[in-house]
Design a protein around this motif. Structure first.
Motif, short mmCIF file in Angstrom:
data_model
loop_
_atom_site.label_atom_id
_atom_site.label_comp_id
_atom_site.label_asym_id
_atom_site.label_seq_id
_atom_site.Cartn_x
_atom_site.Cartn_y
_atom_site.Cartn_z
N LEU A 1 2.11 -2.77 10.07
CA LEU A 1 3.13 -1.72 10.13
C LEU A 1 3.63 -1.55 11.55
O LEU A 1 4.83 -1.38 11.79
CB LEU A 1 2.48 -0.40 9.72
N ASP B 1 8.94 -18.65 -6.35
CA ASP B 1 7.78 -19.12 -5.59
C ASP B 1 8.18 -20.40 -4.86
O ASP B 1 8.48 -21.41 -5.49
CB ASP B 1 6.63 -19.40 -6.59
N ASN C 1 0.83 -1.21 0.00
CA ASN C 1 0.00 0.00 0.00
C ASN C 1 0.87 1.26 0.00
O ASN C 1 2.01 1.24 0.45
CB ASN C 1 -0.92 0.02 1.23
N ASP D 1 -0.66 -17.40 2.89
CA ASP D 1 -0.11 -18.51 2.11
C ASP D 1 0.91 -19.31 2.91
O ASP D 1 1.45 -20.31 2.40
CB ASP D 1 0.49 -18.00 0.80
C1 FAD Z 1 -6.30 -2.66 2.42
C2 FAD Z 1 -5.33 -2.80 3.53
C3 FAD Z 1 -5.06 -1.73 4.34
C4 FAD Z 1 -4.17 -1.84 5.39
N1 FAD Z 1 -3.88 -0.75 6.17
C5 FAD Z 1 -2.98 -0.85 7.16
C6 FAD Z 1 -2.62 0.27 7.93
O1 FAD Z 1 -3.07 1.37 7.71
N2 FAD Z 1 -1.74 0.10 8.95
C7 FAD Z 1 -1.19 -1.12 9.23
O2 FAD Z 1 -0.40 -1.23 10.17
N3 FAD Z 1 -1.49 -2.19 8.50
C8 FAD Z 1 -2.38 -2.08 7.48
N4 FAD Z 1 -2.69 -3.18 6.73
C9 FAD Z 1 -2.11 -4.46 7.13
C10 FAD Z 1 -0.68 -4.62 6.68
O3 FAD Z 1 -0.59 -4.24 5.33
C11 FAD Z 1 -0.29 -6.07 6.87
O4 FAD Z 1 -0.48 -6.44 8.22
C12 FAD Z 1 1.17 -6.32 6.52
O5 FAD Z 1 1.46 -5.82 5.25
C13 FAD Z 1 1.45 -7.80 6.59
O6 FAD Z 1 2.76 -8.05 6.16
P1 FAD Z 1 3.20 -9.53 5.82
O7 FAD Z 1 4.62 -9.47 5.49
O8 FAD Z 1 2.75 -10.46 6.89
O9 FAD Z 1 2.32 -9.93 4.54
P2 FAD Z 1 2.50 -9.52 3.01
O10 FAD Z 1 2.84 -8.11 2.85
O11 FAD Z 1 1.29 -10.02 2.32
O12 FAD Z 1 3.76 -10.34 2.56
C14 FAD Z 1 3.77 -11.71 2.30
C15 FAD Z 1 4.76 -11.90 1.18
O13 FAD Z 1 5.03 -13.28 1.03
C16 FAD Z 1 5.12 -13.55 -0.35
N5 FAD Z 1 4.88 -14.98 -0.48
C17 FAD Z 1 3.81 -15.68 -0.01
N6 FAD Z 1 3.96 -16.98 -0.27
C18 FAD Z 1 5.16 -17.10 -0.89
C19 FAD Z 1 5.87 -18.23 -1.38
N7 FAD Z 1 5.36 -19.45 -1.25
N8 FAD Z 1 7.05 -18.02 -1.97
C20 FAD Z 1 7.56 -16.76 -2.11
N9 FAD Z 1 6.93 -15.67 -1.65
C21 FAD Z 1 5.75 -15.85 -1.04
C22 FAD Z 1 4.07 -12.67 -0.95
O14 FAD Z 1 4.27 -12.49 -2.32
C23 FAD Z 1 4.22 -11.40 -0.15
O15 FAD Z 1 5.16 -10.52 -0.72
C24 FAD Z 1 -3.56 -3.08 5.66
C25 FAD Z 1 -3.81 -4.18 4.83
C26 FAD Z 1 -4.68 -4.04 3.77
C27 FAD Z 1 -4.93 -5.22 2.88
#
Ligand code: FAD
Ligand code: SAM
Length: 658
Positions: A615, A423, A299, A457
């Motif tokens: 975040l 992947d 985002n 995932d």
């Molecule tokens: C619409 C929206 C608004 C939001 N607003 C806020 C906000 O204002 N403030 C806040 O704190 N949070 C907010 N969030 C939440 C925040 O964005 C998430 O909590 C955070 O980004 C999660 O990070 P992550 O690394 O766990 O997941 P992700 O960012 O989804 O990262 C997971 C990564 O793993 C990769 N991946 C998955 N499986 C595999 C695989 N098998 N092999 C290789 N790569 C793989 C994916 O491609 C991805 O890049 C919001 C979320 C959304 C959807």
């Protein structure tokens, strides 16, 4: 209920020394605080000899009672840099019931020009401290300071840390009898590694006997300056541990090569990689997209939303510790401006009477004004720069962040390499290495440790397939700024949120859709987001809306990853089948205390489920994973670390029956 300690009440002597008016005692010797610290705490814990003899990559942990002005900490850090191997790590854990205000801290530390290079680094991160656990990463991660803000008789029982040396400070026993209690000495013994040492400025008989009763061998030695005697000692062997659930005990720390695989380059993956890289690990981050942060963490503007409960639930304490750490990391790592982030403040507007009562209860808990405070409608409007219609809570240090910028900054560490367009479909352990395999069963990369940071995932991997992670779609709507909307100075949030313009665009969020898992933006969610804007500020809604056709508005949809209790899953992974059979007895009687050690997947961890607040929660989650992996002190109270432990779900499933 006031959860918070207040600030230290000080007076200052003519020669500029701090004095506690609450305890009626000095913070350090009037003769020379520096020399006293070196004599009492450094010399009598034999730190020179011990640090000079440390092997490369070692870590050493000091526990202190009473952080005060941080003088002991700075002296230890200075000496550590002179003596310890360049890649060794120092953990300094200190409890403090009445932290100094930031202003007093600056004044107190100005007394020691010799310590200025270290004091400056501490002061750059030190603000008026809220209660709870506060983690500081200093010296590019070589030194970690964990401040347990609260009464040590409450905080130490929640500490999980292997202490090598104790600085038993605190005001004189006669001035502060509540602290010098057998319960303190017992906690010190519980937390000590074998042969841990202790030193204290006092020679009072009760203290010596209390420490001896807890198992320390104590002796009297010459005190500093005019003080005739002081005490020092050693714990030959730690006391017998009481039963702790094996599923929350620490797996063996991986030995040998320090290499790690991180699957996923969102905020969770990048934070994990960074925390490990700072500790000297060689980290490979695997990402299926062409760039990092391409899914939920992609985002444009995310907000630093610190949603707290006045009831101090594990979730609330987790969020608060994470939020404070996230701000320190941002200030340290990512310059404001350039669309990176802005500490513009966040106004949490109340949505109804019940919410207002919750906010007022929070504001009454003695948080520092600079951390949060209540504002009425006029104050809120003045802060926001646009008219709002509800009172709220203001978080002056919070703001918005461009998550991809943060991810990129984290990935910059030279010990991290990013493999894109990769992947990972399986994780297999062979030859004491975890191999990430692609669709053709070819190894993408391998390392001795692997951390699954793949959001929902994560369930694709056999080892974490049983964990109850769920994807929830959300959408953010982009609104071109107008002459009026450019006055918006802080983030506004209630049920939705809007941020001040970044590159002349506001971002308005966010929808929650449970019925679809695609990421195609929809006009319908633009409309529901615009309805959220109405409730945030009707004036702003008018200023922004007339020109908007929901079909034409730019938007971005992505998937959050949540868990049933809204807490993330951060920690080591156990073999779920083995768990079920080893602890089957709990299915019949949950009060049983099984002894069987948990069968872990050696070197496999997960960091996922950050929901709508990644975040805020991801940076500290990386520190927590690194602490589990490295056998380091946990940066959170034990009950909070258990509340985010992945095994809680295996346990609940077993107890409740599937
Ligand atoms: C619409 C929206 C608004 C939001 N607003 C806020 C906000 O204002 N403030 C806040 O704190 N949070 C907010 N969030 C939440 C925040 O964005 C998430 O909590 C955070 O980004 C999660 O990070 P992550 O690394 O766990 O997941 P992700 O960012 O989804 O990262 C997971 C990564 O793993 C990769 N991946 C998955 N499986 C595999 C695989 N098998 N092999 C290789 N790569 C793989 C994916 O491609 C991805 O890049 C919001 C979320 C959304 C959807
Ligand atoms: C003598 S000062 C410590 C000096 C400090 N080590 C330094 O380097 O400046 C004692 C500190 O212990 C803190 N303290 C006293 N009782 C405490 C308690 N029960 N729990 C936690 N901290 C306590 C005081 O607030 C004070 O800051």
């Amino acid at each position: 209920m006031k959860t918070s300690p207040s600030f230290a009440e000080l007076s200052w002597s003519d020669d500029g020394q701090p004095f506690s008016t609450h305890f009626g005692d000095v913070y350090f010797s009037r003769e020379s605080g520096l020399d006293e610290t070196r004599h009492v705490f450094l010399q009598h814990n034999e730190l020179d000899q011990r640090w000079a003899a440390l092997p490369p990559g070692a870590s050493f942990c000091i526990g202190e009672t009473g952080f005060g002005t941080g003088l002991n900490f700075l002296c230890a850090w200075q000496r550590w840099e002179q003596l310890a191997p360049a890649d060794a790590r120092l953990h300094f854990i200190s409890s403090e019931k009445y932290p100094l205000s930031s202003q007093d801290m600056h004044r107190a530390l100005a007394l020691w020009p010799e310590l200025q290079p270290w004091a400056e680094q501490l002061l750059a991160q030190y603000s008026d401290l809220a209660p709870g656990w506060q983690q500081f990463s200093l010296a590019a991660g070589r030194v970690t300071l964990t401040l347990l803000v609260g009464d040590l008789l409450d905080t130490l029982p929640q500490l999980d840390a292997p202490i090598d040396a104790w600085f038993l400070d605190g005001f004189a026993p006669a001035k502060n009898p509540d602290m010098w209690q057998p319960a303190l000495y017992q906690q010190m013994a519980r937390l000590s590694r074998a042969s841990a040492t202790v030193a204290t400025f006092t020679s009072v008989g009760d203290v010596r006997r209390g420490l001896q009763a807890a198992g320390f061998d104590m002796r009297k030695v010459k005190g500093y300056g005019r003080k005739r005697e002081m005490l020092c000692g050693r714990l030959p062997s730690p006391p017998q541990a009481t039963w702790t659930p094996p599923w929350y005990q620490r797996p063996d720390t991986p030995s040998g090569e320090r290499s790690a695989l991180v699957v996923g380059s969102g905020l969770a993956g990048c934070s994990t990689a960074f925390a490990l890289a700072r500790r000297g690990w060689q980290v490979t981050v695997i990402e299926r997209h062409a760039t990092a942060a391409a899914e939920a963490s992609g985002n444009t503007q995310g907000i630093l939303y610190c949603k707290l409960s006045p009831h101090q639930t594990p979730l609330s304490r987790f969020v608060q510790a994470s939020y404070a750490y996230c701000l320190r990391l941002l200030h340290d790592l990512l310059p404001q401006g350039d669309g990176n982030w802005a500490a513009c403040g966040v106004l949490q507007l109340s949505t109804d009477d019940k919410e207002r009562q919750r906010q007022l209860a929070l504001a009454d808990q003695g948080y520092p004004h600079s951390f949060l405070h209540s504002v009425d409608v006029e104050q809120a409007s003045a802060l926001a720069g646009v008219a709002v219609q509800q009172p709220g809570l203001f978080f002056p240090g919070a703001g918005w962040v461009n998550p991809p910028s943060l991810c990129r900054a984290l990935l910059q560490h030279p010990n991290i390499r990013l493999l894109t367009n990769s992947d990972a479909l399986q994780l297999q352990q062979r030859d004491q290495h975890w191999h990430a395999l692609d669709a053709r069963d070819q190894t993408i990369a391998s390392a001795s440790v692997a951390v699954i940071c793949s959001a929902a995932d994560s369930q694709r991997f056999e080892q974490s397939s049983q964990l109850p992670l769920k994807a929830i779609r959300g959408q953010i709507t982009e609104l071109p700024a107008t002459a009026h909307s450019r006055h918006l100075r802080t983030v506004l949030c209630a049920e939705g949120y809007i941020s001040p313009a970044r590159h002349d665009r506001h971002h308005l969020g966010a929808s929650f859709r449970f019925d679809r898992l695609d990421t195609e933006p929809s006009a319908e969610e633009n409309l529901s987001n615009l309805a959220l804007l109405d409730k945030l500020s009707p004036a702003l809604a008018v200023a922004l809306q007339p020109q908007q056709d929901p079909q034409a508005l730019a938007a971005r949809a992505a998937l959050r990853c949540t868990s049933p209790d809204y807490l993330p899953l951060i920690g080591p992974l156990a073999d779920a089948q083995a768990f079920d059979s080893d602890y089957a007895v709990l299915g019949k009687d949950a009060s049983k205390q099984p002894q069987t050690p948990t069968r872990w997947y050696p070197g496999l961890y997960i960091n996922a489920g950050h929901g709508s607040r990644g975040l805020v929660s991801c940076p500290l989650s990386g520190e927590l994973i690194a602490a589990w992996i490295g056998g380091e002190p946990l940066p959170l109270p034990r009950d909070v670390a258990c509340a985010v432990h992945p095994n809680r779900f295996l346990l609940r499933q077993l107890i409740r029956g599937r």
